[in-house]
Design an enzyme around this catalytic site. Structure first.
Site, PDB file in Angstrom:
ATOM      1  N   LYS A 113      43.857  41.572  37.269  1.00 34.90           N
ATOM      2  CA  LYS A 113      43.183  40.766  38.294  1.00 34.90           C
ATOM      3  C   LYS A 113      43.345  39.302  37.925  1.00 34.90           C
ATOM      4  O   LYS A 113      43.510  38.962  36.746  1.00 34.90           O
ATOM      5  CB  LYS A 113      41.699  41.112  38.379  1.00 34.90           C
ATOM      6  CG  LYS A 113      41.074  40.833  39.739  1.00 34.90           C
ATOM      7  CD  LYS A 113      41.476  41.867  40.783  1.00 34.90           C
ATOM      8  CE  LYS A 113      40.792  41.597  42.105  1.00 34.90           C
ATOM      9  NZ  LYS A 113      41.117  42.633  43.105  1.00 34.90           N
ATOM     10  N   ASP A 153      43.258  38.830  47.714  1.00 37.67           N
ATOM     11  CA  ASP A 153      41.869  39.244  47.532  1.00 37.67           C
ATOM     12  C   ASP A 153      41.053  38.226  48.321  1.00 37.67           C
ATOM     13  O   ASP A 153      41.582  37.531  49.199  1.00 37.67           O
ATOM     14  CB  ASP A 153      41.493  39.284  46.043  1.00 37.67           C
ATOM     15  CG  ASP A 153      40.181  40.013  45.757  1.00 37.67           C
ATOM     16  OD1 ASP A 153      40.161  41.241  45.856  1.00 37.67           O
ATOM     17  OD2 ASP A 153      39.172  39.336  45.458  1.00 37.67           O
TER      18      ASP A 153
END
Length: 455
Positions: A113, A153
């Site tokens: 991430k 995201d």
């Protein structure tokens, strides 16, 4: 293991470990205990400064991050988030969840991430382009189609992915699938924007079928959804397509409630307005919300929907982490909610999860985000496969593969929960929370043993 003072990461870590410990996994296979302290530390954390020029010609500086958590199953895979709240705790929690979520898809993807504390709201297209170029200038040396493949995201949509991909291509003189969520005309996959929402509903479809022995479907069920971004919008549209009634959507400023059901036209209006960063409060003055009768909605400022929706059958938290509290969980169950599945990552607090899990004896069933919202990264994996083959599959092909992945993910979680249940004689439904955590963990752990990461 002593954890750093990172509350979001601690919560994700504790959820996994408690699920593993409250099962028969370690008594059946004690060697798996060795994996926990290894898998819980990222293989690599990259932190860098991003300096860029705003429209006034001034220099601005932001923090950039990439947490490359685990590559046992494939290249690191996980989104990039641009939001002022971004910090290492949040990115480590998201990356840690991503390891096991990606494992549950059955595709060859590790977990990671990244992102920045840059806030794209209120910025011009030129400012966002300059920021994305500066961000990729730092990130480019650490990613690659067989190394690390980021995606979008929160705060990173098709526009941002395009700018970053263009910057990477210019810097590396290399066209490869190093980002997913690309435009359809240059390497993107059909169904990618819809994937997380559609996949969430496919997973819950199997929950309903299993819990009712095939007697019930979404048809006629009232469904409360939070959020109003891609996940919430497409989950809502798929619920409506399957005959369900969507009674709520929300954003950070408030919630809209509709007893008769939010309509596809209203969802379309929300989708176009959200691209312009408008709030629901600004949107509901549009004609599709003010027609009266069945089309009307109620706006509740500063509220999440859970205590305001009345009787519902299904709840789909699809906004952000920790968006369902213990008290809200109790309110949902008191109002007849039987199925709760997270479209957001770690959408429920520990207190809420405890309430849901304790209610399994009353036929309440909870699915954690690492399983129920895996559809997004699953189609990202399918995009990687299409890029490798230099092909593009049809909408029907991608949707069919997504549905199969989510159905198999549910079956895996269910069967694992039954196999490793600590109390074989307990009443109620098996714990999908434990099933998801154990199934994902075992797949990653076995790969780590095989590769000598644990011995």
């Amino acid at each position: 293991m002593v954890l750093p003072n990172e509350p979001e990461f601690k919560q994700a870590y504790n959820e996994l470990v408690s699920a593993l410990e409250d099962s028969t996994l370690f008594s059946q296979s004690p060697e798996y205990k060795k994996v926990i302290p290894v898998v819980s530390i990222p293989e690599r954390i990259i932190q860098f400064r991003v300096t860029w020029e705003n429209d006034k010609g001034e220099i601005e500086v932001n923090n950039g991050f990439r947490v490359q958590f685990n590559s046992a199953l494939g290249p690191y895979k996980g989104g990039l988030r641009f939001h002022p709240t971004v910090n290492l705790s949040i990115l480590k929690f998201l990356g840690f969840e991503q390891i096991f979520k990606n494992a549950l898809t059955g595709l060859s993807m590790g977990g990671g991430k990244g992102g920045s504390d840059f806030n794209p709201k209120g910025r011009s297209d030129n400012e966002i382009r300059r920021f994305c170029t500066a961000f990729m200038r730092q990130l480019a040396r650490y990613i690659g189609a067989d190394t690390d493949v980021p995606a979008g995201d929160i705060g990173v949509g098709g526009r941002e992915v395009g700018y970053m991909f263009g910057a990477y291509k210019q810097m590396q003189n290399n066209w490869s699938g190093i980002l997913t969520g690309k435009g359809l005309t240059w390497g993107g996959s059909l169904i990618r924007p819809e994937a997380t929402g559609y996949g969430l509903v496919y997973y819950v479809e199997k929950m309903i079928e299993k819990a009712t022995n095939g007697k019930e479907t979404f048809k006629g069920k009232k469904v409360a959804i939070s959020g109003s971004g891609n996940v919430a919008q497409y989950a809502a549209l798929k619920v409506i397509e399957l005959g369900g009634i969507v009674v709520s959507l929300s954003d950070s400023k408030g919630a809209i409630i509709s007893e008769s059901g939010i309509t596809p036209d209203q969802i379309a209006e929300i989708g176009s307005a959200k691209l312009k960063h408008k709030s629901l409060h600004e949107i509901i003055s549009a004609s599709v919300f003010t027609q009266g009768g069945k089309a009307s909605v109620e706006y509740i400022e500063g509220a999440r929907p859970w205590v305001h929706v009345g009787q519902v059958d299904v709840a789909l938290p699809s906004a952000t982490q920790n968006e369902v509290s213990g008290d809200e969980a109790k309110a949902l169950i008191q109002n007849g909610c039987k199925f709760i599945a997270e479209g957001s990552n770690m959408g429920s607090t520990k207190e809420a999860i405890d309430v849901f899990e304790e209610s399994r004896s009353k036929d309440v069933w909870y699915a954690p985000g690492k399983a129920s919202n895996a559809g997004g990264v699953a189609v990202s994996g399918l995009e990687m496969a299409q890029n490798s083959q230099r092909v593009q599959w049809t909408t029907e092909e991608v949707d069919s593969k997504l549905k199969t992945i989510m159905y198999e993910c549910f079956d895996n979680c269910y069967e694992t929960a039954v196999k490793y249940s600590a109390d074989k004689n307990s009443e109620g439904l098996p714990s999908l929370l434990k099933g998801a955590n154990i199934a994902g963990f075992i797949k990653v752990a076995d790969a780590m043993f095989s590769q000598g990461d644990v011995f």
